[in-house]
Design a protein around this motif. Structure first.
Motif, PDB file in Angstrom:
ATOM      1  N   GLN A 263       0.830  -1.201   0.000  1.00  0.00           N
ATOM      2  CA  GLN A 263       0.000   0.000   0.000  1.00  0.00           C
ATOM      3  C   GLN A 263       0.869   1.258   0.000  1.00  0.00           C
ATOM      4  O   GLN A 263       0.575   2.240  -0.691  1.00  0.00           O
ATOM      5  N   GLU A 264       1.967   1.216   0.776  1.00  0.00           N
ATOM      6  CA  GLU A 264       2.893   2.359   0.789  1.00  0.00           C
ATOM      7  C   GLU A 264       3.548   2.541  -0.570  1.00  0.00           C
ATOM      8  O   GLU A 264       3.709   3.668  -1.042  1.00  0.00           O
ATOM      9  N   VAL A 265       3.925   1.410  -1.201  1.00  0.00           N
ATOM     10  CA  VAL A 265       4.529   1.480  -2.541  1.00  0.00           C
ATOM     11  C   VAL A 265       3.569   2.142  -3.514  1.00  0.00           C
ATOM     12  O   VAL A 265       3.937   3.012  -4.311  1.00  0.00           O
ATOM     13  N   ARG A 266       2.304   1.695  -3.452  1.00  0.00           N
ATOM     14  CA  ARG A 266       1.320   2.264  -4.379  1.00  0.00           C
ATOM     15  C   ARG A 266       1.140   3.758  -4.130  1.00  0.00           C
ATOM     16  O   ARG A 266       1.091   4.557  -5.083  1.00  0.00           O
ATOM     17  N   GLU A 267       1.062   4.171  -2.851  1.00  0.00           N
ATOM     18  CA  GLU A 267       0.886   5.583  -2.536  1.00  0.00           C
ATOM     19  C   GLU A 267       2.074   6.412  -3.004  1.00  0.00           C
ATOM     20  O   GLU A 267       1.914   7.506  -3.544  1.00  0.00           O
ATOM     21  N   LYS A 268       3.299   5.867  -2.785  1.00  0.00           N
ATOM     22  CA  LYS A 268       4.495   6.603  -3.225  1.00  0.00           C
ATOM     23  C   LYS A 268       4.546   6.715  -4.745  1.00  0.00           C
ATOM     24  O   LYS A 268       4.900   7.756  -5.296  1.00  0.00           O
ATOM     25  N   ALA A 269       4.215   5.608  -5.422  1.00  0.00           N
ATOM     26  CA  ALA A 269       4.240   5.631  -6.887  1.00  0.00           C
ATOM     27  C   ALA A 269       3.228   6.628  -7.418  1.00  0.00           C
ATOM     28  O   ALA A 269       3.503   7.375  -8.369  1.00  0.00           O
ATOM     29  N   GLU A 270       2.025   6.642  -6.819  1.00  0.00           N
ATOM     30  CA  GLU A 270       1.012   7.605  -7.251  1.00  0.00           C
ATOM     31  C   GLU A 270       1.462   9.030  -6.964  1.00  0.00           C
ATOM     32  O   GLU A 270       1.168   9.954  -7.728  1.00  0.00           O
ATOM     33  N   LYS A 271       2.209   9.203  -5.867  1.00  0.00           N
ATOM     34  CA  LYS A 271       2.749  10.524  -5.534  1.00  0.00           C
ATOM     35  C   LYS A 271       3.747  10.986  -6.603  1.00  0.00           C
ATOM     36  O   LYS A 271       3.749  12.147  -7.015  1.00  0.00           O
ATOM     37  N   ILE A 272       4.572  10.042  -7.072  1.00  0.00           N
ATOM     38  CA  ILE A 272       5.547  10.390  -8.120  1.00  0.00           C
ATOM     39  C   ILE A 272       4.834  10.768  -9.410  1.00  0.00           C
ATOM     40  O   ILE A 272       5.210  11.711 -10.108  1.00  0.00           O
TER      41      ILE A 272
ATOM     42  N   GLU B  51       3.851   4.640 -12.852  1.00  0.00           N
ATOM     43  CA  GLU B  51       2.528   4.085 -13.115  1.00  0.00           C
ATOM     44  C   GLU B  51       2.585   2.560 -13.130  1.00  0.00           C
ATOM     45  O   GLU B  51       1.673   1.879 -12.639  1.00  0.00           O
ATOM     46  N   LYS B  52       3.662   2.024 -13.684  1.00  0.00           N
ATOM     47  CA  LYS B  52       3.828   0.571 -13.703  1.00  0.00           C
ATOM     48  C   LYS B  52       4.009   0.035 -12.281  1.00  0.00           C
ATOM     49  O   LYS B  52       3.449  -1.000 -11.920  1.00  0.00           O
TER      50      LYS B  52
ATOM     51  N   LEU C  56      10.341  -3.974  -5.388  1.00  0.00           N
ATOM     52  CA  LEU C  56       9.424  -2.935  -5.834  1.00  0.00           C
ATOM     53  C   LEU C  56       9.491  -1.716  -4.920  1.00  0.00           C
ATOM     54  O   LEU C  56       9.538  -0.568  -5.376  1.00  0.00           O
ATOM     55  N   SER C  57       9.567  -1.958  -3.614  1.00  0.00           N
ATOM     56  CA  SER C  57       9.670  -0.858  -2.653  1.00  0.00           C
ATOM     57  C   SER C  57      10.955  -0.084  -2.839  1.00  0.00           C
ATOM     58  O   SER C  57      10.983   1.144  -2.788  1.00  0.00           O
ATOM     59  N   SER C  58      12.056  -0.804  -3.075  1.00  0.00           N
ATOM     60  CA  SER C  58      13.352  -0.142  -3.280  1.00  0.00           C
ATOM     61  C   SER C  58      13.325   0.750  -4.509  1.00  0.00           C
ATOM     62  O   SER C  58      13.815   1.878  -4.485  1.00  0.00           O
ATOM     63  N   ASN C  59      12.720   0.265  -5.605  1.00  0.00           N
ATOM     64  CA  ASN C  59      12.652   1.052  -6.841  1.00  0.00           C
ATOM     65  C   ASN C  59      11.856   2.339  -6.633  1.00  0.00           C
ATOM     66  O   ASN C  59      12.253   3.417  -7.098  1.00  0.00           O
ATOM     67  N   VAL C  60      10.726   2.231  -5.936  1.00  0.00           N
ATOM     68  CA  VAL C  60       9.896   3.415  -5.720  1.00  0.00           C
ATOM     69  C   VAL C  60      10.580   4.391  -4.764  1.00  0.00           C
ATOM     70  O   VAL C  60      10.526   5.605  -4.956  1.00  0.00           O
ATOM     71  N   ASP C  61      11.269   3.873  -3.728  1.00  0.00           N
ATOM     72  CA  ASP C  61      11.996   4.757  -2.801  1.00  0.00           C
ATOM     73  C   ASP C  61      13.061   5.552  -3.533  1.00  0.00           C
ATOM     74  O   ASP C  61      13.274   6.738  -3.266  1.00  0.00           O
ATOM     75  N   LYS C  62      13.763   4.896  -4.476  1.00  0.00           N
ATOM     76  CA  LYS C  62      14.803   5.602  -5.240  1.00  0.00           C
ATOM     77  C   LYS C  62      14.184   6.741  -6.046  1.00  0.00           C
ATOM     78  O   LYS C  62      14.754   7.826  -6.136  1.00  0.00           O
ATOM     79  N   GLU C  63      13.015   6.493  -6.642  1.00  0.00           N
ATOM     80  CA  GLU C  63      12.368   7.547  -7.418  1.00  0.00           C
ATOM     81  C   GLU C  63      11.914   8.682  -6.504  1.00  0.00           C
ATOM     82  O   GLU C  63      12.009   9.851  -6.869  1.00  0.00           O
ATOM     83  N   CYS C  64      11.442   8.344  -5.311  1.00  0.00           N
ATOM     84  CA  CYS C  64      10.998   9.373  -4.364  1.00  0.00           C
ATOM     85  C   CYS C  64      12.159  10.273  -3.938  1.00  0.00           C
ATOM     86  O   CYS C  64      11.989  11.464  -3.709  1.00  0.00           O
ATOM     87  N   GLN C  65      13.351   9.696  -3.843  1.00  0.00           N
ATOM     88  CA  GLN C  65      14.524  10.468  -3.434  1.00  0.00           C
ATOM     89  C   GLN C  65      14.973  11.437  -4.521  1.00  0.00           C
ATOM     90  O   GLN C  65      15.731  12.346  -4.259  1.00  0.00           O
ATOM     91  N   ARG C  66      14.494  11.218  -5.737  1.00  0.00           N
ATOM     92  CA  ARG C  66      14.921  12.083  -6.845  1.00  0.00           C
ATOM     93  C   ARG C  66      13.811  13.020  -7.307  1.00  0.00           C
ATOM     94  O   ARG C  66      13.806  13.458  -8.446  1.00  0.00           O
TER      95      ARG C  66
END
Length: 583
Positions: free
Chosen positions: A146-155, A218-219, A257-267
């Motif tokens: 759920q956190e991954v989805r929220e972060k991805a949607e945030k990006i 989105e993916k 999946l969580s690691s990939n989204v965290d990296k995008e959030c950091q950028r």
């Protein structure tokens, strides 16, 4: 094992049955098509519950007419396995996963258990251990998804907003230029073409990056949603063994999946474009390409209301290893002044003593192990190879190449003539230098190893620097030139590809002197007015300031493995040379 049809029906125990609620058995053929249809009959030959429509095949095909059909409500529920769609099978042997190796935390089929885990001490049947945990799947996985989805949607949301802002910024650049075009029409017609091309080039490059970031995120969001649906489905309809298997299978996928989204959030950075005009406007007939009356500036910033999970740029910290006082000795005419520093690949330090016309070699303890006497004033040094260095001169239009042997013997290899006075010098690539000039209209130039000189295609300020008022370095991977302006207390970051610049002006930067490229391609600047080394990101953010144990830091250099820096000072009567460890 679940009862027949329990993979597709409401399952209530006698202890928690809801009054008035009736258990309904679903048609199994329909369930395999992701349809939920109430079963009307049970075929003992097919061994499955069927709805009226699916059971009609018994009357259509002759070979099925001898099958015995009975009312579904009259049949006692039998056990059936929920369709895991391959998740309950071994990837290597395609057999059903029946065991779990507690030693290696790994699911096993019968072949795996015999061949790969025969030496393990605890290989147990899944059916015997699946009940150890609660009947629900690991809630941490669901929370993380759920956190991954929220972060991805945030990006995704941020990328869309950035694209809109970028388009608006570029439009504002055009409007600003057009308002001034009425005064000097021909000049600004040419200016619109020049700046628009650069802005569009940057816009296209940035939009491509934002579009990819949006698509990737989105993916990620879709993957998280799909995994959540699978978990919910297995949790509601699967057996405890299936639930346990899915939990083990999901762990690595969710972590990745969580690691990939965290990296995008950091950028997550906001990109802005602006255009600022110079105070002095030079009018035609001078060519617009030579005297552009403005500068395109790009800035990257993190939104104030959205802080990254972790810093985008690592903060560099220093620990002093050793320090020596630079005092006049018996063969010195003056107090030493080190105007050039660089590390050899093996860790030895090359230092230029401008006052006493010397090249000195120091070991890792800052013990002097080699010396060479010049007939001219050496200015700056850069290591070219394992045993060769290049020296600029403050009084000669030349670049000298010296050989420094492993035994610390220094000899002159060759000399090439140039037409400009050079102070700072660093490598651009294997065959060219980036050099800082003085008493010349272009503050930074390119010089080949054979002495061929040319200018960068950059709109530098129309200013000639005098000796010791600016220094430069070059970030090879990013194709960026860094230029310090001691009188203006400014550090410029020029992007060669987009012909744009970032102006760094901060209270922590006062009289910037030497400059070098540090770990992760950060920028390290000697701030004379604060007696500090200031760390700047490539996007112009001041990341940290380290207070030095010396006054008036002058020159700085970084070892090839980025683990050490050397700093010299130029305080009369108190000059030092220090070695610091980088963490």
């Amino acid at each position: 094992m679940a009862e027949k049809g329990s993979g597709n029906m409401k399952n209530n125990s006698s202890n928690d049955a809801v009054p008035g609620q009736i258990e309904q058995t679903l048609c199994q053929p329909c369930s395999r098509k992701d349809k939920q249809t109430i079963a009307d009959v049970f075929c003992s030959t097919c061994d499955e519950f069927q709805c009226t429509e699916c059971s009609n095949v018994h009357t259509t095909h002759a070979f099925l007419r001898n099958h015995k059909l009975v009312n579904a409500k009259e049949v006692k529920m039998k056990q059936v396995t929920f369709d895991m769609k391959g998740l309950d099978r071994c990837d290597e042997h395609q057999k059903v996963l029946e065991f779990f190796c507690e030693d290696e935390n790994q699911l096993c089929c019968s072949t795996c258990a015999i061949v790969d885990h025969r030496k393990c001490h605890s290989v147990v049947e899944i059916q015997k251990i699946c009940g150890r945990s609660a009947s629900t799947l690991n809630t941490e996985i669901k929370v993380l998804l759920q956190e991954v989805r929220e972060k991805a949607e945030k990006i995704v949301k941020h990328a869309k907003s950035s694209k809109e802002q970028l388009n608006q910024d570029v439009k504002e650049v055009y409007l600003k230029i057009r308002r001034m075009r009425d005064n000097v029409m021909q000049m600004f017609d040419d200016l619109v073409v020049s700046v628009s091309n650069n802005a569009e080039s940057f816009k296209k490059e940035t939009l491509d990056k934002l579009t990819k970031k949006q698509s990737d995120s989105e993916k990620h969001a879709a993957d998280a949603t799909k995994s959540l649906e699978t978990i919910n489905n297995v949790h509601q309809n699967g057996t405890p063994s299936q639930q346990f298997i899915l939990e083990q299978r999901m762990k690595n996928e969710v972590d990745e999946l969580s690691s990939n989204v965290d990296k995008e959030c950091q950028r997550l950075e906001t990109v802005t474009v602006s255009f600022d005009f110079d105070e002095t406007l030079k009018l035609p007939p001078l060519a617009i390409s030579y005297f552009v009356p403005g500068q395109l500036t790009l800035k990257y910033s993190v939104p104030k209301d959205e802080k990254p999970i972790a810093p985008v740029d690592p903060i560099v910290k220093f620990t002093k290893i050793t320090s020596i006082d630079l005092k006049q000795t018996g063969d010195d005419a003056k107090e030493p002044l080190y105007t050039g520093l660089d590390f050899l690949p093996d860790g030895r330090l090359v230092a230029l003593d401008n006052n006493n016309k010397k090249c000195l070699i120091y070991n890792e303890k800052l013990e002097k192990v080699g010396s060479y006497q010049f007939s001219y004033l050496p200015q700056s040094v850069v290591v070219v190879s394992e045993e060769e260095v290049a020296i600029t001169s403050g009084s000669k239009y030349m670049i000298h190449f010296l050989r420094v042997s492993k035994s610390n013997e220094i000899t002159l290899n060759r000399t090439c003539k140039v037409k400009t006075k050079y102070e700072s010098i660093c490598l651009k690539d294997e065959i060219k230098f980036v050099v800082g000039t003085y008493d010349y209209t272009k503050p930074v130039r390119i010089v080949s190893l054979s002495g061929e000189e040319k200018d960068f295609n950059i709109n530098f300020p129309n200013k000639e620097y005098t000796v010791d008022t600016s220094a430069c370095t070059y970030i090879r991977k990013r194709d960026k030139v860094i230029l310090t302006d001691r009188q203006e207390n400014i550090v410029y970051i020029y992007d060669i590809k987009s012909n744009s610049r970032i102006v760094v002006k901060d209270d922590q930067i006062k009289e910037p002197r030497g400059v070098a490229v540090g770990p992760s391609d950060c920028i390290l600047v000697c701030s004379k007015g604060t007696n500090s080394i200031v760390q700047i990101s490539q996007t112009g953010s001041v990341l940290s300031s380290y207070k030095l144990d010396m006054n008036f830091p002058f020159k700085v250099c970084v070892s090839k493995d980025k683990s050490l820096i050397a700093v010299s000072s130029n305080l009369n009567g108190g000059r030092k040379l220090q070695l610091l460890k980088v963490t």
